[in-house]
Write an enzyme that holds these catalytic residues in place. Sequence first.
Site, PDB file in Angstrom:
ATOM      1  N   CYS A 183       0.809  -1.216   0.000  1.00  0.00           N
ATOM      2  CA  CYS A 183       0.000   0.000   0.000  1.00  0.00           C
ATOM      3  C   CYS A 183       0.843   1.268   0.000  1.00  0.00           C
ATOM      4  CB  CYS A 183      -0.958  -0.005   1.187  1.00  0.00           C
ATOM      5  SG  CYS A 183      -0.147  -0.140   2.785  1.00  0.00           S
ATOM      6  N   HIS A 217      -2.068   0.422   6.969  1.00  0.00           N
ATOM      7  CA  HIS A 217      -2.434   0.800   5.605  1.00  0.00           C
ATOM      8  C   HIS A 217      -2.014   2.247   5.352  1.00  0.00           C
ATOM      9  CE1 HIS A 217      -4.481   0.165   1.878  1.00  0.00           C
ATOM     10  NE2 HIS A 217      -5.418   1.081   2.095  1.00  0.00           N
ATOM     11  N   ASP A 255      -8.175   5.891  -2.268  1.00  0.00           N
ATOM     12  CA  ASP A 255      -7.354   4.742  -1.898  1.00  0.00           C
ATOM     13  C   ASP A 255      -6.979   3.951  -3.145  1.00  0.00           C
ATOM     14  OD1 ASP A 255      -6.064   2.623  -0.764  1.00  0.00           O
ATOM     15  OD2 ASP A 255      -7.669   2.075   0.624  1.00  0.00           O
TER      16      ASP A 255
END
Length: 665
Positions: free
Chosen positions: A417, A461, A477
């Site tokens: 991520c 994350h 995202d």
Amino acid sequence: MLKFRTTPKPPLVRVALLWLALALTLAVVAQFPHTPVWVPAACLLLLGWKLLLVFWPPLKRLQSAAIIRLLHNMLALLLIIGVYMNFGTLLGRDAGVALLIVLTGFKFLEAHTTRDQYVTTALALFLIVTHFFYSQTLLTGGWMLVVVLLLVTTLVSLNDPYQVLPVRQKMKLSGMLIAQALPLMLIAFVFFPRAPGPLWGLPDDAHSGMTGLSDEMVPGSISQLGQSDEVAFRVEFRDVVPEKSELYWRGPVLWDTDGRKWTRGQSRIKGLAEIHNQGIPVSYSITIEPHDEQWIFALDMPEKAPDGTRLTRDFQMLADKPIRRRDRYDLVAFPDYTTSGADPADFERALALPANRHPRAVALGKRWRENNPDIESIVDKALTLFREQEFFYTLAPPLMTDDPVDEFLFDIREGFCEHYAAALTILMRAAGIPARVVTGYQGGQINPVGDYLIVRQYDAHAWVEIWQDDQGWQRVDPTAAVSPARIRSGISSALPDNLIDVPLGLSRGSFAAELLQQLRDNWDAVNNQWNQWVLGYSQSRQLELLGKIGIGNGGWRELATWLAGIIATLFILLALSLLRPQSRQLDQARRYYEQFCKKLARHGIQRYSHEGPRDFARRAITDIGQQSGSIEEITDRYIEVRYLGHTDKLHSLRDAVKRFSPSRQ
């Protein structure tokens, strides 16, 4: 000249030495994860060497040899020097615990008398306390309770030099002694005034080894947390639990980058930005594990900061002090929100690009801007790139050494991520859209037993926030584009080959894996209750609990008065119970034994007031020379009834005393 007779020191109680060795072994073994391996290993070797010196005949004579004592002293000095060289000091938590382990081992080695055994037992009790410097879990508490039971059994053995009591009876007596102390412990726990902070200052290394999210992000920093299943925090929702795709737990916000590392930069405290909450609020309580940083991971977006915390300009929730103990906060969030209040200084930071870095990514972002200046179209182009091109989501991407953003976007296309968040932020800034990186946690796993959410380190994350004039800072995202399963179902679904929550050899969804998960859920639920009601029993929770029964409104002085009064009452009741007449059976046993003593006294064998039953029987057998079997039988029956509680042997004692007649010899 007066001469005083010196009383010889009581000899070593060999059975008690074995109990003490077992207790120390269990206490020291539990220190292996917290200290250098050689420290507990050296202590265990000292314990084994001492047992060999005591119980192996060829080595018994060496105990008092001068050369052995010299070698022991030299070894003690070397180990202390070893502790100093390992830690650079003899002070602090880690060095102090290591030194105590070494010194306890040597005290056990040098134990030659009963007094030495008492001192070593006391040192072992101090050693138990050191375990809670590192871990305060229920498992640690249970393990240390076993060690305490063995140490109390050691004390029982020290007070039973002739080893009359069998092992089972010693363990039972030790358990009874601990059980009798539990009410006093519980009363002290509930009523002892709680301080808002620690009772004493902790050394500098007391909080070392805490894991958690950092305020910096480099390639691989979050993926390292992705391999840890340690709990970051637990959440109890008041009403409905939001969808997993809405569970974004906000942490540090990163503005500045040098082309590789992202940092928070200089915090701005002037002109707090505003949050305009919409929709249905989500009420919840978060119990956060200690991580030695100030940030609290609040669900996007928090309504307000609770007591002891504050909201920053970029909506980070920070505690007033680093979180070094488990703490609980009641919060309200609005998943549907808009923001306002950004100023030119914020835009300047959110558009800054590192000099002479990421040329291909910057060129791509500028090209998107030239072709279509619409912000939503540019964002859609970036997400389409991740969604339709061959990008892969992985915990172990190849090493990127030169330009991590360009290498990731155009060459390797494998990352976690943090790679996607960093790349998207650079693309947005190059396209003239203010953007910043937000780190935290996403998702979590519901524990059906305790009905709460567990967020672990592997849920760490990173995502992106961009500025839109009509909505303010909004979340984008990129992971949701390349790996939607990561956001909908969690990291285990996005990484099918990982072993985060499925042990080696078990397939996900199998009966064994589901059974193991149920066991884990039950164990975590028990631990959560331990955390909430034992470790989380803070000053506020104490006042809340006692306030329900009308105690504690007067502050710590009132609590101290109640505590002293209750303890005094307990001691009075204990004294009365000890002074009350013994039961009828015990009184009869004593009368029968007194009849036995009177029969011997008529033949010149008088029992001394300080003489126990065993010693008196041994002397009577020596003086009479006959009927030793009858004397031993009466003594055994009396001890069984009087001290072991075997009242069923009372009739045997009575009959044996009636039959006993020294005059018949």
